[in-house]
Every structure is written in C-alpha cells, then in structure tokens.
Design a protein around this motif. Structure first.
Motif, PDB file in Angstrom:
ATOM      1  N   ILE A 146       0.841  -1.208   0.000  1.00 41.63           N
ATOM      2  CA  ILE A 146       0.000   0.000   0.000  1.00 41.63           C
ATOM      3  C   ILE A 146       0.871   1.251   0.000  1.00 41.63           C
ATOM      4  N   LEU A 147       1.921   1.252   0.806  1.00 36.57           N
ATOM      5  CA  LEU A 147       2.827   2.409   0.869  1.00 36.57           C
ATOM      6  C   LEU A 147       3.499   2.657  -0.479  1.00 36.57           C
ATOM      7  N   LEU A 148       3.912   1.586  -1.143  1.00 31.23           N
ATOM      8  CA  LEU A 148       4.584   1.724  -2.439  1.00 31.23           C
ATOM      9  C   LEU A 148       3.639   2.293  -3.497  1.00 31.23           C
ATOM     10  N   ILE A 149       2.417   1.787  -3.519  1.00 33.68           N
ATOM     11  CA  ILE A 149       1.426   2.296  -4.473  1.00 33.68           C
ATOM     12  C   ILE A 149       1.043   3.727  -4.131  1.00 33.68           C
ATOM     13  N   ALA A 150       0.912   4.009  -2.831  1.00 36.43           N
ATOM     14  CA  ALA A 150       0.535   5.356  -2.384  1.00 36.43           C
ATOM     15  C   ALA A 150       1.582   6.397  -2.775  1.00 36.43           C
ATOM     16  N   SER A 151       2.856   6.003  -2.823  1.00 35.89           N
ATOM     17  CA  SER A 151       3.909   6.965  -3.168  1.00 35.89           C
ATOM     18  C   SER A 151       3.724   7.485  -4.594  1.00 35.89           C
ATOM     19  N   VAL A 152       3.305   6.600  -5.509  1.00 33.79           N
ATOM     20  CA  VAL A 152       3.033   7.027  -6.888  1.00 33.79           C
ATOM     21  C   VAL A 152       1.780   7.891  -6.934  1.00 33.79           C
ATOM     22  N   LEU A 153       0.773   7.514  -6.151  1.00 29.73           N
ATOM     23  CA  LEU A 153      -0.469   8.298  -6.091  1.00 29.73           C
ATOM     24  C   LEU A 153      -0.199   9.704  -5.561  1.00 29.73           C
ATOM     25  N   ILE A 154       0.639   9.800  -4.532  1.00 25.61           N
ATOM     26  CA  ILE A 154       0.994  11.112  -3.975  1.00 25.61           C
ATOM     27  C   ILE A 154       1.679  11.969  -5.031  1.00 25.61           C
ATOM     28  N   GLY A 155       2.603  11.354  -5.770  1.00 23.89           N
ATOM     29  CA  GLY A 155       3.287  12.087  -6.836  1.00 23.89           C
ATOM     30  C   GLY A 155       2.322  12.596  -7.887  1.00 23.89           C
ATOM     31  N   TYR A 156       1.352  11.756  -8.249  1.00 28.73           N
ATOM     32  CA  TYR A 156       0.354  12.153  -9.260  1.00 28.73           C
ATOM     33  C   TYR A 156      -0.514  13.307  -8.753  1.00 28.73           C
ATOM     34  N   ILE A 157      -0.942  13.230  -7.506  1.00 31.99           N
ATOM     35  CA  ILE A 157      -1.786  14.285  -6.919  1.00 31.99           C
ATOM     36  C   ILE A 157      -1.029  15.608  -6.876  1.00 31.99           C
ATOM     37  N   ILE A 158       0.250  15.559  -6.492  1.00 30.12           N
ATOM     38  CA  ILE A 158       1.066  16.775  -6.465  1.00 30.12           C
ATOM     39  C   ILE A 158       1.180  17.367  -7.864  1.00 30.12           C
ATOM     40  N   ALA A 159       1.432  16.502  -8.854  1.00 25.33           N
ATOM     41  CA  ALA A 159       1.592  16.975 -10.239  1.00 25.33           C
ATOM     42  C   ALA A 159       0.309  17.614 -10.760  1.00 25.33           C
ATOM     43  N   VAL A 160      -0.827  17.015 -10.443  1.00 26.00           N
ATOM     44  CA  VAL A 160      -2.111  17.546 -10.902  1.00 26.00           C
ATOM     45  C   VAL A 160      -2.393  18.918 -10.297  1.00 26.00           C
ATOM     46  N   SER A 161      -1.928  19.110  -9.053  1.00 27.19           N
ATOM     47  CA  SER A 161      -2.192  20.374  -8.366  1.00 27.19           C
ATOM     48  C   SER A 161      -1.207  21.478  -8.740  1.00 27.19           C
ATOM     49  N   ILE A 162      -0.144  21.120  -9.464  1.00 24.75           N
ATOM     50  CA  ILE A 162       0.865  22.105  -9.863  1.00 24.75           C
ATOM     51  C   ILE A 162       0.371  22.899 -11.064  1.00 24.75           C
ATOM     52  N   LYS A 163       0.469  24.203 -10.977  1.00 27.13           N
ATOM     53  CA  LYS A 163       0.017  25.066 -12.072  1.00 27.13           C
ATOM     54  C   LYS A 163       1.163  25.473 -13.000  1.00 27.13           C
ATOM     55  N   THR A 164       2.378  25.532 -12.456  1.00 28.69           N
ATOM     56  CA  THR A 164       3.522  25.941 -13.258  1.00 28.69           C
ATOM     57  C   THR A 164       4.141  24.735 -13.959  1.00 28.69           C
ATOM     58  N   LYS A 165       4.878  24.993 -15.043  1.00 26.49           N
ATOM     59  CA  LYS A 165       5.518  23.914 -15.786  1.00 26.49           C
ATOM     60  C   LYS A 165       6.727  23.351 -15.051  1.00 26.49           C
ATOM     61  N   GLU A 166       7.502  24.216 -14.414  1.00 30.15           N
ATOM     62  CA  GLU A 166       8.714  23.795 -13.726  1.00 30.15           C
ATOM     63  C   GLU A 166       8.656  24.255 -12.268  1.00 30.15           C
ATOM     64  N   PRO A 167       8.062  23.454 -11.379  1.00 36.64           N
ATOM     65  CA  PRO A 167       7.959  23.848  -9.971  1.00 36.64           C
ATOM     66  C   PRO A 167       9.339  24.014  -9.334  1.00 36.64           C
ATOM     67  N   ALA A 168       9.506  25.063  -8.560  1.00 36.24           N
ATOM     68  CA  ALA A 168      10.818  25.385  -7.988  1.00 36.24           C
ATOM     69  C   ALA A 168      11.291  24.339  -6.984  1.00 36.24           C
ATOM     70  N   PHE A 169      10.341  23.653  -6.343  1.00 35.61           N
ATOM     71  CA  PHE A 169      10.721  22.698  -5.297  1.00 35.61           C
ATOM     72  C   PHE A 169      11.217  21.369  -5.857  1.00 35.61           C
ATOM     73  N   LEU A 170      10.953  21.099  -7.136  1.00 36.52           N
ATOM     74  CA  LEU A 170      11.241  19.781  -7.685  1.00 36.52           C
ATOM     75  C   LEU A 170      12.732  19.423  -7.682  1.00 36.52           C
ATOM     76  N   PRO A 171      13.634  20.317  -8.095  1.00 37.92           N
ATOM     77  CA  PRO A 171      15.063  19.973  -8.025  1.00 37.92           C
ATOM     78  C   PRO A 171      15.538  19.661  -6.602  1.00 37.92           C
ATOM     79  N   ILE A 172      14.985  20.371  -5.618  1.00 38.90           N
ATOM     80  CA  ILE A 172      15.362  20.116  -4.225  1.00 38.90           C
ATOM     81  C   ILE A 172      14.838  18.755  -3.779  1.00 38.90           C
ATOM     82  N   LEU A 173      13.581  18.455  -4.156  1.00 40.62           N
ATOM     83  CA  LEU A 173      12.999  17.153  -3.829  1.00 40.62           C
ATOM     84  C   LEU A 173      13.774  16.025  -4.496  1.00 40.62           C
TER      85      LEU A 173
END
Length: 222
Positions: free
Chosen positions: A4-31
């Motif tokens: 469940i944790l492994l599948i949830a990690s991909v789901l979390i990534g998808y939810i974050i991406a869907v909520s992002i409005k900019t093309k290149e989020p500033a936090f992504l290189p740090i993450l």
C-alpha cells in the motif's frame, strides 16, 4: 501495508503533479536532490555492507552489471528513473518503451525491500518525485487522462509485484546476494545521476546541499 505504501507513493506524486500550475515547480530539483541522497545513503548503509559480508570480486561484477543494466534502461526510458523524460510522440500512443524500461527497474527495486525497512523508505522517497515528473510529462505532452492514469497505475504495481515475487519464490533466495548486488548497481547509478543532474551546470546551491545532508542523516538513523 508495504504494498500500500509503495502504491501510495506514486499516487501522492500524481496528486502533487495535478495540483501544480507551473511547468517547472521550484521545489522539484530540491525534492530530487533529497530523494537521490536518501536512496544513495540507504543503499550504502543498508545493502552494500550486507552483500560484502564475505568479500568477493564476483559481487563487484554484479554491482557493475547493475550499473550497465541501468545505462541500457536509460537508453529506452530517456532518463525517467532519475528525473528526465525526453520523449516526443506525435500520435500520443501508449509509450511502451518507457513503460517496459521503468517496469524492469521497478520490479528489481522491489527485491531488496523485503526485510529492509530502510530500503523500503528509500524506494518510496525515490518514487514520489519520479511520479511527479512522469505525470508532468504526460500533462505537457497532452496525453489523455486515461493513458496517464493507466501508465501510472501499472507502474505503481511493479515494485510491489517485485517484492511479492521475491517473498513467494523460494528458489530466488539462493541468489539473494547476487540480485541485491545488481540492484545496488542500479541504485548507485540512479542516485548519483540524480545528484549530479539536479542542478544546472552540475553545481549545488545551499538549499540542495542542505537537502542532501538532511537526507543522508535521516537515512543513517533509520
């Protein structure tokens, strides 16, 4: 719970991406830098000492084999495993080469997480930014929502499947060291590439260096 944790990690990534409005989020290189450091640290602290309990040049060969295998997979995935997707498709068909190469990578990374809690978290932290990048790529490339969700769903199943195969196939246990060594090579290539490519001109700024250090410290104490 592990699956469940492994599948949830991909789901979390998808939810974050869907909520992002900019093309290149500033936090992504740090993450990405954090995830690369965390994966590298858990590999060095958890897996590497285990495969070298009995010194053997053969283990080094398998680690090198894992590095070479990941280089081959990178050729087909165009670097998706370490945060770069460069695929151009006019027809917007299902990207099979990307899927197959990522699936092989994800299946293999499922092997060492059985019985290794630190490696489980290392893989989870690695998957979140990769899922974000894949989702953003599909969105920018104007793939349909159906294709995007299907791709991510199947991708999310691969690591749990790899872990399940390991736990249910007793014949693999006799090759545990060799398979772990191959996965070490894969993780070394992916994590170091993330660290070197997460900054423009291969230079670290203070935020990324801080993220790398924090990730290494957390990985050490897990």
């Amino acid at each position: 719970m592990v699956y469940i944790l492994l599948i949830a990690s991909v789901l979390i990534g998808y939810i974050i991406a869907v909520s992002i409005k900019t093309k290149e989020p500033a936090f992504l290189p740090i993450l990405l830098a954090f995830s690369g450091s965390f994966l590298l640290s858990t590999t060095l602290f958890e897996l590497l000492p285990e495969v070298f309990t009995t010194p053997s040049k053969k283990i080094g060969l398998f680690i090198m084999g894992g590095i070479l295998l990941q280089i081959i997979l990178d050729f087909f995935s165009k670097g998706a495993e370490h945060g770069h997707v460069h695929i151009h498709s006019e027809k917007k068909a299902f990207p099979w080469l990307l899927f197959i190469s990522l699936s092989i990578h994800a299946l293999l990374e499922g092997h060492p997480i059985t019985g290794h809690d630190a490696m489980l978290w290392g893989v989870i932290v690695h998957k979140i930014p990769i899922a974000i990048i894949l989702s953003l790529f599909f969105k920018r490339a104007a793939f349909s929502s159906t294709t995007t969700i299907l791709f991510l769903f199947l991708f999310a199943l691969m690591t749990p499947l790899g872990s399940w195969i390991t736990s249910e196939t007793s014949s693999l246990s006799r090759y545990q060291q060799e398979i772990n060594a191959i996965v070490i090579g894969i993780f070394l290539h992916v994590s170091t590439t993330i660290l070197f490519e997460s900054s423009k001109n291969h230079s670290f700024n203070f935020s990324k260096m801080t993220a790398v250090i924090i990730a290494a410290v957390i990985a050490y104490f897990i």
